[in-house]
Design a protein around this motif. Structure first.
Motif, PDB file in Angstrom:
ATOM      1  N   PRO A 152      20.003   7.976  79.706  1.00  0.00           N
ATOM      2  CA  PRO A 152      20.205   8.819  80.896  1.00  0.00           C
ATOM      3  C   PRO A 152      19.724  10.262  80.690  1.00  0.00           C
ATOM      4  CG  PRO A 152      22.247   7.708  80.260  1.00  0.00           C
ATOM      5  CD  PRO A 152      21.235   7.353  79.230  1.00  0.00           C
ATOM      6  N   ALA A 153      19.669  10.723  79.412  1.00  0.00           N
ATOM      7  CA  ALA A 153      19.219  12.098  79.149  1.00  0.00           C
ATOM      8  C   ALA A 153      17.808  12.332  79.705  1.00  0.00           C
ATOM      9  CB  ALA A 153      19.220  12.370  77.653  1.00  0.00           C
ATOM     10  N   LEU A 154      17.019  11.287  79.690  1.00  0.00           N
ATOM     11  CA  LEU A 154      15.635  11.412  80.149  1.00  0.00           C
ATOM     12  C   LEU A 154      15.557  11.539  81.671  1.00  0.00           C
ATOM     13  CD1 LEU A 154      12.753  10.994  78.730  1.00  0.00           C
ATOM     14  CD2 LEU A 154      12.791   8.809  79.884  1.00  0.00           C
ATOM     15  N   LEU A 155      16.601  11.036  82.333  1.00  0.00           N
ATOM     16  CA  LEU A 155      16.544  10.929  83.790  1.00  0.00           C
ATOM     17  C   LEU A 155      17.265  12.072  84.492  1.00  0.00           C
ATOM     18  CD1 LEU A 155      17.302   7.095  83.857  1.00  0.00           C
ATOM     19  CD2 LEU A 155      15.098   8.205  83.636  1.00  0.00           C
ATOM     20  N   ARG A 156      17.659  13.094  83.690  1.00  0.00           N
ATOM     21  CA  ARG A 156      18.356  14.236  84.296  1.00  0.00           C
ATOM     22  C   ARG A 156      17.419  15.077  85.155  1.00  0.00           C
ATOM     23  NH1 ARG A 156      20.958  16.144  79.237  1.00  0.00           N
ATOM     24  NH2 ARG A 156      22.360  14.413  78.916  1.00  0.00           N
ATOM     25  N   PRO A 157      17.982  15.841  86.125  1.00  0.00           N
ATOM     26  CA  PRO A 157      17.108  16.706  86.932  1.00  0.00           C
ATOM     27  C   PRO A 157      16.279  17.623  86.035  1.00  0.00           C
ATOM     28  CG  PRO A 157      19.341  16.707  87.802  1.00  0.00           C
ATOM     29  CD  PRO A 157      19.374  15.903  86.550  1.00  0.00           C
ATOM     30  N   GLY A 158      15.068  17.869  86.430  1.00  0.00           N
ATOM     31  CA  GLY A 158      14.186  18.732  85.630  1.00  0.00           C
ATOM     32  C   GLY A 158      13.438  17.943  84.579  1.00  0.00           C
ATOM     33  N   ARG A 159      13.762  16.648  84.474  1.00  0.00           N
ATOM     34  CA  ARG A 159      12.982  15.793  83.559  1.00  0.00           C
ATOM     35  C   ARG A 159      12.321  14.726  84.445  1.00  0.00           C
ATOM     36  NH1 ARG A 159      17.625  15.724  78.888  1.00  0.00           N
ATOM     37  NH2 ARG A 159      17.180  17.808  78.088  1.00  0.00           N
ATOM     38  N   PHE A 160      12.597  13.451  84.173  1.00  0.00           N
ATOM     39  CA  PHE A 160      12.050  12.449  85.099  1.00  0.00           C
ATOM     40  C   PHE A 160      13.100  12.200  86.173  1.00  0.00           C
ATOM     41  CE2 PHE A 160       9.652  11.668  81.268  1.00  0.00           C
ATOM     42  CZ  PHE A 160       8.372  11.620  81.783  1.00  0.00           C
ATOM     43  N   ASP A 161      13.014  12.954  87.261  1.00  0.00           N
ATOM     44  CA  ASP A 161      14.082  12.833  88.251  1.00  0.00           C
ATOM     45  C   ASP A 161      13.620  12.153  89.535  1.00  0.00           C
ATOM     46  OD1 ASP A 161      12.494  14.897  88.873  1.00  0.00           O
ATOM     47  OD2 ASP A 161      14.060  16.421  88.991  1.00  0.00           O
ATOM     48  N   ARG A 162      12.392  11.648  89.553  1.00  0.00           N
ATOM     49  CA  ARG A 162      11.951  10.861  90.712  1.00  0.00           C
ATOM     50  C   ARG A 162      11.575   9.476  90.232  1.00  0.00           C
ATOM     51  NH1 ARG A 162      11.015  14.075  95.263  1.00  0.00           N
ATOM     52  NH2 ARG A 162      12.267  15.908  94.796  1.00  0.00           N
ATOM     53  N   PHE A 163      12.129   8.468  90.909  1.00  0.00           N
ATOM     54  CA  PHE A 163      11.832   7.094  90.501  1.00  0.00           C
ATOM     55  C   PHE A 163      11.089   6.381  91.626  1.00  0.00           C
ATOM     56  CE2 PHE A 163      16.207   8.163  89.094  1.00  0.00           C
ATOM     57  CZ  PHE A 163      15.842   8.573  87.820  1.00  0.00           C
ATOM     58  N   ILE A 164      10.016   5.756  91.269  1.00  0.00           N
ATOM     59  CA  ILE A 164       9.272   4.998  92.280  1.00  0.00           C
ATOM     60  C   ILE A 164       9.131   3.558  91.796  1.00  0.00           C
ATOM     61  CG2 ILE A 164       7.085   4.809  93.536  1.00  0.00           C
ATOM     62  CD1 ILE A 164       6.710   7.826  93.127  1.00  0.00           C
ATOM     63  N   GLU A 165       9.640   2.634  92.613  1.00  0.00           N
ATOM     64  CA  GLU A 165       9.546   1.233  92.209  1.00  0.00           C
ATOM     65  C   GLU A 165       8.162   0.681  92.565  1.00  0.00           C
ATOM     66  OE1 GLU A 165      12.307  -1.500  93.974  1.00  0.00           O
ATOM     67  OE2 GLU A 165      11.715  -3.093  92.567  1.00  0.00           O
ATOM     68  N   VAL A 166       7.546   0.010  91.605  1.00  0.00           N
ATOM     69  CA  VAL A 166       6.250  -0.632  91.857  1.00  0.00           C
ATOM     70  C   VAL A 166       6.458  -2.136  91.650  1.00  0.00           C
ATOM     71  CG1 VAL A 166       3.798  -0.659  91.241  1.00  0.00           C
ATOM     72  CG2 VAL A 166       5.125   1.440  90.927  1.00  0.00           C
ATOM     73  N   PRO A 167       6.838  -2.851  92.721  1.00  0.00           N
ATOM     74  CA  PRO A 167       7.200  -4.261  92.553  1.00  0.00           C
ATOM     75  C   PRO A 167       5.979  -5.180  92.526  1.00  0.00           C
ATOM     76  CG  PRO A 167       7.500  -3.597  94.842  1.00  0.00           C
ATOM     77  CD  PRO A 167       6.947  -2.396  94.111  1.00  0.00           C
ATOM     78  N   ALA A 168       6.220  -6.452  92.231  1.00  0.00           N
ATOM     79  CA  ALA A 168       5.136  -7.440  92.328  1.00  0.00           C
ATOM     80  C   ALA A 168       4.756  -7.525  93.809  1.00  0.00           C
ATOM     81  CB  ALA A 168       5.631  -8.782  91.818  1.00  0.00           C
ATOM     82  N   PRO A 169       3.480  -7.756  94.116  1.00  0.00           N
ATOM     83  CA  PRO A 169       3.052  -7.718  95.520  1.00  0.00           C
ATOM     84  C   PRO A 169       3.616  -8.869  96.354  1.00  0.00           C
ATOM     85  CG  PRO A 169       1.261  -8.459  94.093  1.00  0.00           C
ATOM     86  CD  PRO A 169       2.373  -8.053  93.199  1.00  0.00           C
ATOM     87  N   ASN A 170       3.914  -8.590  97.641  1.00  0.00           N
ATOM     88  CA  ASN A 170       4.292  -9.686  98.555  1.00  0.00           C
ATOM     89  C   ASN A 170       2.996 -10.312  99.087  1.00  0.00           C
ATOM     90  OD1 ASN A 170       3.282  -7.948 100.465  1.00  0.00           O
ATOM     91  ND2 ASN A 170       5.280  -7.328 101.236  1.00  0.00           N
ATOM     92  N   GLU A 171       3.141 -11.251 100.055  1.00  0.00           N
ATOM     93  CA  GLU A 171       1.946 -11.999 100.487  1.00  0.00           C
ATOM     94  C   GLU A 171       0.870 -11.069 101.072  1.00  0.00           C
ATOM     95  OE1 GLU A 171       2.931 -15.737 102.248  1.00  0.00           O
ATOM     96  OE2 GLU A 171       0.992 -15.823 103.271  1.00  0.00           O
TER      97      GLU A 171
END
Ligand code: ATP
Length: 410
Positions: free
Chosen positions: A305-324
């Motif tokens: 969680p230390a890595l995910l604190r504000p000012g570090r990596f605080d934006r998460f973008i999901e890149v899922p497997a593609p749909n049809e």
């Protein structure tokens, strides 16, 4: 007389009919046999390819096992040459040592300032290391002008919008953030299964912002020498500053940022030190709008969680497997320059490739092309695609099975 000639005629007609039937049957059998031969030939090609692939995989796994057998070495810098056999060194973990050395460690000169690798048990010099800041030596990939653009990424429209907002905008228009009085996001974490386009997204941002793309696979940070990881992290940030504007892309970040474990082998401590250095770089780094940091992982669940604190990596973008729909888009991109038969229907192919990644779809297109080349045809047919899907999806399932078997037996 007339009767006997009539019966003779009938007999001849019957015989003719029989010959015709035999001929027909013969052609059918011949066609069937040819079809079977073609099928067997195809199976043989698939088997031969599988054999080559498995042999290659076994070779690289063997090399990996060999690497793991060797304990990590300690990195140190020579501070003084005391006499013919003794050196004073400062190890990367902190303490200074006086060690014995022999002149026979390769042909590189040992002099004050040289970087050396020491054996953990007896602190002997095993190797004199490269001292230059050479990206190739440190396993970095540097691309001054990546050619990937957003239009070559299929099925990730929402993710592209988010990446544009969080990585591209601070690089292109830092004044917008200043005017509004908010800090632009520092780091963005892309997460999702392998081969879904995370690297492509990072490359496309670099292309769009005319930034240098610097990629490092985090497992490279902690591969070889103790103390090397932290140095490499510093090196990546220094290089990014030199080449700014730039995008630092850290792939497989979980290799250095998994939740802290209780055990503490020298390998774990090395991972910890590398993570600390990475956090320090992120904290000390002012996002002045000329460096963007993008990390990627397939395992967001195990991140510290230390890595995910504000000012570090605080934006998460999901890149899922593609749909049809996504799969159709990706197939369209990768078949753009292929000469397809008119009856190749990408909608149909997308419907057949459930749960397949973008990287696999690309492999299916290449494989379909290979089937056509092997048969010396210019056009790629539906049947080439079917064979390619069978092959790639078959391998997928085989890999799944191997993974499961690994869990069961490993
Ligand atoms: N959404 C996509 N659109 C077009 N091509 C794709 C897409 N996703 C993957 N590919 C193809 O697969 C290749 C590998 O994808 P990429 O390296 O971006 O995956 P990744 O998510 O970074 O994978 P990993 O987690 O294994 O690093 C790309 O070079 C591209 O050819």
């Amino acid at each position: 007389m007339e009767n006997s000639s009539q019966s003779l005629f009938m007999k001849i007609e019957d015989l003719k009919k029989e010959v015709r039937m035999l001929k027909e049957e013969n052609t059918k059998t011949k066609r069937n046999l040819m079809w079977k031969v073609r099928k067997l030939e195809k199976e043989k090609i698939v088997n031969d390819n599988d054999k080559i692939r498995l042999e290659r995989e076994a070779k690289s796994l063997r090399a990996e096992v060999d690497r793991f057998r060797h304990p990590p070495l300690i990195l140190a810098t020579v501070t003084e040459i005391l006499d013919n056999n003794r050196l004073a060194v400062k190890s990367s973990t902190g303490p200074h040592f006086v060690i014995n050395y022999s002149n026979f460690v390769g042909d590189k000169l040992i002099e004050p300032g040289a970087r050396v690798a020491l054996n953990q048990q007896n602190f002997g010099v095993v190797e004199v290391l490269h001292s230059e800041k050479d990206p190739a030596v440190s396993g970095m990939e540097v691309d001054e002008k990546p050619s990937v653009s957003y239009s070559t990424i299929g099925g990730l429209e929402d993710q592209i919008v988010e990446v544009k907002e969080t990585v591209e905008l601070p690089l292109k228009k830092p004044e917008l953030f200043k005017r509004v009085g908010i800090e632009p996001p520092k780091g963005v974490l892309l997460y999702g299964p392998p081969g879904t386009g995370k690297t492509l997204l990072a490359k496309a941002v670099a292309n769009e912002t005319n930034a240098t793309f610097i990629k490092i696979v985090a497992s490279e940070f902690v591969k070889k020498y103790i103390g090397e990881g932290a140095r490499l992290v510093r090196g990546v940030f220094e290089l990014a500053k030199e080449k700014a504007p730039s995008i630092i892309f850290i792939d497989e970040i979980d290799a250095v940022a998994a939740k802290r474990l209780k055990s503490s082998t020298s390998g774990d401590r090395e991972v910890q030190r590398t993570l600390m250095q990475l956090l320090a770089e992120l904290d000390g780094f002012e996002s002045r709008g000329d460096i963007g940091i993008v990390a990627a992982t397939n395992r967001p669940d195990i991140l510290d969680p230390a890595l995910l604190r504000p000012g570090r990596f605080d934006r998460f973008i999901e890149v899922p497997a593609p749909n049809e729909d996504g799969r159709r888009e990706i197939l369209k991109i990768h078949t753009k320059n292929m000469s397809l038969d008119e009856d190749v229907d990408l909608d149909f192919l997308a419907s057949l490739t459930d749960s397949v990644s973008g990287a696999d779809l690309k492999a299916i297109c290449t494989e379909a092309g290979m089937f056509a080349i092997r048969e010396e045809r210019e056009n790629i047919t539906v049947s080439d695609f079917m064979d390619a899907i069978d092959k790639i999806m078959g391998v997928e399932h085989e890999e799944e099975f191997r993974k499961e078997a690994g869990v069961m037996f490993g």
